[in-house]
Design a protein around this motif. Structure first.
Motif, PDB file in Angstrom:
ATOM      1  N   LEU A 234       0.836  -1.198   0.000  1.00  0.00           N
ATOM      2  CA  LEU A 234       0.000   0.000   0.000  1.00  0.00           C
ATOM      3  C   LEU A 234       0.876   1.255   0.000  1.00  0.00           C
ATOM      4  O   LEU A 234       0.596   2.217  -0.713  1.00  0.00           O
ATOM      5  CB  LEU A 234      -0.927  -0.014   1.223  1.00  0.00           C
ATOM      6  CG  LEU A 234      -1.776   1.252   1.421  1.00  0.00           C
ATOM      7  CD1 LEU A 234      -2.745   1.435   0.251  1.00  0.00           C
ATOM      8  CD2 LEU A 234      -2.551   1.205   2.728  1.00  0.00           C
ATOM      9  N   ILE A 235       1.928   1.230   0.798  1.00  0.00           N
ATOM     10  CA  ILE A 235       2.837   2.380   0.840  1.00  0.00           C
ATOM     11  C   ILE A 235       3.391   2.629  -0.555  1.00  0.00           C
ATOM     12  O   ILE A 235       3.380   3.757  -1.057  1.00  0.00           O
ATOM     13  CB  ILE A 235       3.997   2.124   1.833  1.00  0.00           C
ATOM     14  CG1 ILE A 235       3.447   1.996   3.255  1.00  0.00           C
ATOM     15  CG2 ILE A 235       5.029   3.243   1.768  1.00  0.00           C
ATOM     16  CD1 ILE A 235       4.454   1.503   4.262  1.00  0.00           C
ATOM     17  N   TYR A 236       3.824   1.565  -1.197  1.00  0.00           N
ATOM     18  CA  TYR A 236       4.369   1.651  -2.547  1.00  0.00           C
ATOM     19  C   TYR A 236       3.356   2.279  -3.503  1.00  0.00           C
ATOM     20  O   TYR A 236       3.676   3.177  -4.277  1.00  0.00           O
ATOM     21  CB  TYR A 236       4.760   0.238  -3.002  1.00  0.00           C
ATOM     22  CG  TYR A 236       5.189   0.115  -4.433  1.00  0.00           C
ATOM     23  CD1 TYR A 236       6.460   0.504  -4.825  1.00  0.00           C
ATOM     24  CD2 TYR A 236       4.318  -0.404  -5.388  1.00  0.00           C
ATOM     25  CE1 TYR A 236       6.863   0.373  -6.134  1.00  0.00           C
ATOM     26  CE2 TYR A 236       4.711  -0.541  -6.701  1.00  0.00           C
ATOM     27  CZ  TYR A 236       5.988  -0.154  -7.078  1.00  0.00           C
ATOM     28  OH  TYR A 236       6.377  -0.279  -8.378  1.00  0.00           O
ATOM     29  N   THR A 237       2.109   1.829  -3.418  1.00  0.00           N
ATOM     30  CA  THR A 237       1.060   2.343  -4.294  1.00  0.00           C
ATOM     31  C   THR A 237       0.765   3.817  -4.012  1.00  0.00           C
ATOM     32  O   THR A 237       0.655   4.631  -4.931  1.00  0.00           O
ATOM     33  CB  THR A 237      -0.235   1.525  -4.101  1.00  0.00           C
ATOM     34  OG1 THR A 237       0.112   0.137  -4.123  1.00  0.00           O
ATOM     35  CG2 THR A 237      -1.243   1.806  -5.201  1.00  0.00           C
ATOM     36  N   LEU A 238       0.653   4.148  -2.715  1.00  0.00           N
ATOM     37  CA  LEU A 238       0.293   5.512  -2.329  1.00  0.00           C
ATOM     38  C   LEU A 238       1.355   6.525  -2.748  1.00  0.00           C
ATOM     39  O   LEU A 238       1.050   7.626  -3.189  1.00  0.00           O
ATOM     40  CB  LEU A 238       0.076   5.596  -0.818  1.00  0.00           C
ATOM     41  CG  LEU A 238      -1.192   4.919  -0.277  1.00  0.00           C
ATOM     42  CD1 LEU A 238      -1.189   4.924   1.241  1.00  0.00           C
ATOM     43  CD2 LEU A 238      -2.446   5.598  -0.810  1.00  0.00           C
ATOM     44  N   PRO A 242       0.030  11.054  -7.298  1.00  0.00           N
ATOM     45  CA  PRO A 242       0.441  12.460  -7.231  1.00  0.00           C
ATOM     46  C   PRO A 242      -0.202  13.214  -6.066  1.00  0.00           C
ATOM     47  O   PRO A 242       0.270  14.301  -5.712  1.00  0.00           O
ATOM     48  CB  PRO A 242      -0.027  13.027  -8.578  1.00  0.00           C
ATOM     49  CG  PRO A 242      -1.121  12.115  -9.035  1.00  0.00           C
ATOM     50  CD  PRO A 242      -0.885  10.786  -8.422  1.00  0.00           C
ATOM     51  N   ALA A 243      -1.262  12.676  -5.466  1.00  0.00           N
ATOM     52  CA  ALA A 243      -2.008  13.426  -4.450  1.00  0.00           C
ATOM     53  C   ALA A 243      -1.243  13.529  -3.134  1.00  0.00           C
ATOM     54  O   ALA A 243      -0.693  12.553  -2.639  1.00  0.00           O
ATOM     55  CB  ALA A 243      -3.360  12.769  -4.224  1.00  0.00           C
ATOM     56  N   LYS A 244      -1.224  14.745  -2.563  1.00  0.00           N
ATOM     57  CA  LYS A 244      -0.538  14.987  -1.299  1.00  0.00           C
ATOM     58  C   LYS A 244      -1.181  14.171  -0.176  1.00  0.00           C
ATOM     59  O   LYS A 244      -0.507  13.626   0.706  1.00  0.00           O
ATOM     60  CB  LYS A 244      -0.617  16.476  -0.964  1.00  0.00           C
ATOM     61  CG  LYS A 244       0.240  16.873   0.228  1.00  0.00           C
ATOM     62  CD  LYS A 244       0.360  18.385   0.311  1.00  0.00           C
ATOM     63  CE  LYS A 244       1.242  18.813   1.462  1.00  0.00           C
ATOM     64  NZ  LYS A 244       0.742  18.462   2.768  1.00  0.00           N
ATOM     65  N   GLU A 245      -2.467  14.081  -0.250  1.00  0.00           N
ATOM     66  CA  GLU A 245      -3.256  13.335   0.732  1.00  0.00           C
ATOM     67  C   GLU A 245      -2.798  11.858   0.806  1.00  0.00           C
ATOM     68  O   GLU A 245      -2.682  11.267   1.870  1.00  0.00           O
ATOM     69  CB  GLU A 245      -4.738  13.474   0.335  1.00  0.00           C
ATOM     70  CG  GLU A 245      -5.577  12.239   0.323  1.00  0.00           C
ATOM     71  CD  GLU A 245      -6.411  12.124   1.578  1.00  0.00           C
ATOM     72  OE1 GLU A 245      -6.413  13.105   2.343  1.00  0.00           O
ATOM     73  OE2 GLU A 245      -7.028  11.075   1.797  1.00  0.00           O
TER      74      GLU A 245
END
Lengths: 277, 254
Positions: A234-238, A242-245
């Motif tokens: 999930l970290i990799y995906t997030l 491009p979103a700061k959120e």
């Protein structure tokens, strides 16, 4: 006299240099821990329990946490018994051809590129099944976990002084009883350390999950043949978003992963310290 | 005719191609302390390990000839080494009670894992009996759940003796049991030997001629894998037949 002083000065300089290099080497570790805490804690504090239990659309990473636990549990279920027995085998039959090969093969497996394990499982399981699944992820994690556990088991057994082996056999115990009822319990702390290190290792793995688990963050999946999420994935995906959120959530997820890792690792260190000879 | 506890016939032991016991014939009567003495590296410990087939743990080692325990050749093809080791107790040079087991469990483990007792009461009784036989009961009876790391070296060695005795062996092998024990502990163990030989046959390996003289009834002098001399302890010490023996017991030969 002056030669002596020069030598003393050299020694001090050398000690200082070694000390400085040591600090330099470990500083990234502390910086990682610091920045993960610093950046992650805001996210977790602002969202409270939602962050732990919510789905991605609620601003939480619940499915990923559950996914990681499912994967680690399944991987342990598959990998631990096999790895333990392999470690004991390598200890008990070091002279046999298979025993010798086992030791070298374990070393290779230990250093094997983990992404290749993911590719392998994808070919073997994901393609035939036609779906990503918790089972596929757990299998690749098990493959990565096994050499750690086997090597630690083997080492822990090897550290038992020979006198105790003599003692066990001198009581007329069969090999199975001497090994599993006397020697294994004697090495249990070392074996347990290996088990926990193996678990800690795979809890943080990303590469072998890329092509195997699918990543499911909007729903809680039931069943080992369905895709699941995992915190590192999930970290990799997030981070790629491009979103700061999303980046903020990645920090929060990183902190959760760090806490899980430390939660496994710190008890290992503490338990090692109590070893009484 | 004296009944023999143990007899060897042309016993040879090899490590790889290296012969370390070179055809030894000896007879050990029942209920005696029989000392195997000789300088370090002469093969005493190796020979002792041939007496309970513990030597087989070393894949390099090979035994030829016969070892008869109460008349039965333990190297006959139909003999199970596990059975032999149950009947022949062993005490080691370094006191090796299992560190992860309590004092009680150290004595009980052989009985438990070999299924030699039927009930907890029987086990309790046997543990107490063995600890009493090893002259350790009075010192540990209030702390059977304690671990051996809290015992002195001498106590640990007596615990190992109790562990061996609990199996009710026919013969007790002792491999320099006092080599790592302080003088007080050594004295206790030596006194224990006098008690134990009433019921058991004890084969004791020692590199100290003085110890052999103090505790044994019979002594065999081993030198470089060969049996040099064998006889009643008094005779061997006072009137040795072989010059090497004389040199050894008088301390000329290390």
């Amino acid at each position: 006299m002056s030669g002596y002083n020069v030598r003393k000065l050299k020694e001090k300089l050398f000690l200082f240099l070694i000390g400085a290099l040591t600090v330099l080497m470990f500083s990234p570790l502390f910086h990682i821990i610091y920045s993960v805490f610093n950046n992650g804690i805001h996210v977790i504090l602002s969202r409270r329990i939602t962050f732990i239990t919510g789905r991605l659309s609620d601003g939480g990473i619940g499915p990923a946490i559950i996914g990681t636990f499912i994967l680690v549990f399944l991987a342990s279920l598959i990998g631990l018994p096999v790895a333990f027995l392999v470690g004991v085998y390598a200890y008990e039959y070091p002279e046999s051809t298979l025993g010798k090969a086992t030791k070298s093969l374990l070393q290779i497996m230990l250093e094997f590129p983990t992404i290749l394990v993911g590719v392998f499982i994808m070919q073997m399981l994901v393609v035939p099944m036609g779906t990503y699944s918790a089972l596929a992820g757990a299998l690749s994690l098990a493959i990565i976990m096994m050499p750690y556990v086997a090597v630690y088991t083997h080492e822990a057994m090897r550290q038992i002084p020979f006198e105790y082996r003599d003692a066990a056999f001198s009581l007329g115990l069969t090999r199975v009883k001497a090994v599993f009822r006397v020697l294994v319990p004697m090495a249990k702390r070392g074996i347990l350390t290996g088990v926990l290190i193996g678990i800690a290792k795979v809890a943080g793995e990303t590469a072998p999950l890329l092509f195997t688990v699918g990543g499911s963050y909007q729903t809680y999946q039931i069943g080992i043949t369905k895709p699941v999420g995992a915190i590192p994935l999930l970290i990799y995906t997030l981070i790629q978003s491009p979103a700061k959120e999303h980046h903020e959530m990645a920090w929060g997820a990183s902190l959760i992963l760090l806490l899980i890792f430390l939660g496994i690792f710190i008890p290992v260190r503490l338990s090692l310290r109590e070893v009484k000879v | 005719m004296i009944e023999l506890a143990l007899e060897t016939r042309d016993l040879k032991v090899y490590y790889g191609n290296n012969m370390v016991i070179k055809g030894v014939n000896l007879k050990v009567p029942k209920n005696v302390v029989f000392a195997l003495m000789g300088p370090s590296g002469c093969g005493k410990s190796t020979m002792l390990r041939a007496f309970n087939r513990l030597l087989e743990l070393n894949s390099e080692a090979r035994v030829e000839g016969e070892v008869r325990i109460l008349g039965r050749n333990i190297y006959a093809p139909n003999v199970d080494p596990i059975e032999v080791r149950r009947e022949v107790g062993m005490v080691f040079q370094y006191p090796n009670p299992f560190p992860h087991l309590t004092i009680y469990d150290n004595v009980a483990i052989g009985l438990k894992l070999n299924g030699l007792v039927r009930s907890k009461e029987e086990l309790d009784k046997r543990v107490e009996w063995a600890l009493k036989k090893a002259a350790l009961w009075d010192e540990v009876k209030d702390r059977l759940d304690d671990y051996p790391s809290n015992l002195s070296g001498g106590q640990r060695q007596r615990l190992v003796i109790a562990r061996a005795l609990a199996m009710k062996p026919k013969i007790l092998l002792m491999d320099e049991p006092t080599a790592n024990i302080d003088p007080v502990g050594t004295k206790k163990i030596e006194e224990l030997l006098f008690e134990l030989k009433k019921k058991y046959t004890i084969i004791l390996v020692t590199h100290s001629p003085a110890q052999a003289a103090r505790v044994s009834d019979y002594v065999a002098f081993l030198y470089l894998g060969e049996l040099i001399e064998l006889g009643p302890t008094r005779k061997v010490f006072e009137n040795p037949e072989h010059e090497l023996t004389e040199q050894y017991v008088t301390g000329v030969l290390g």
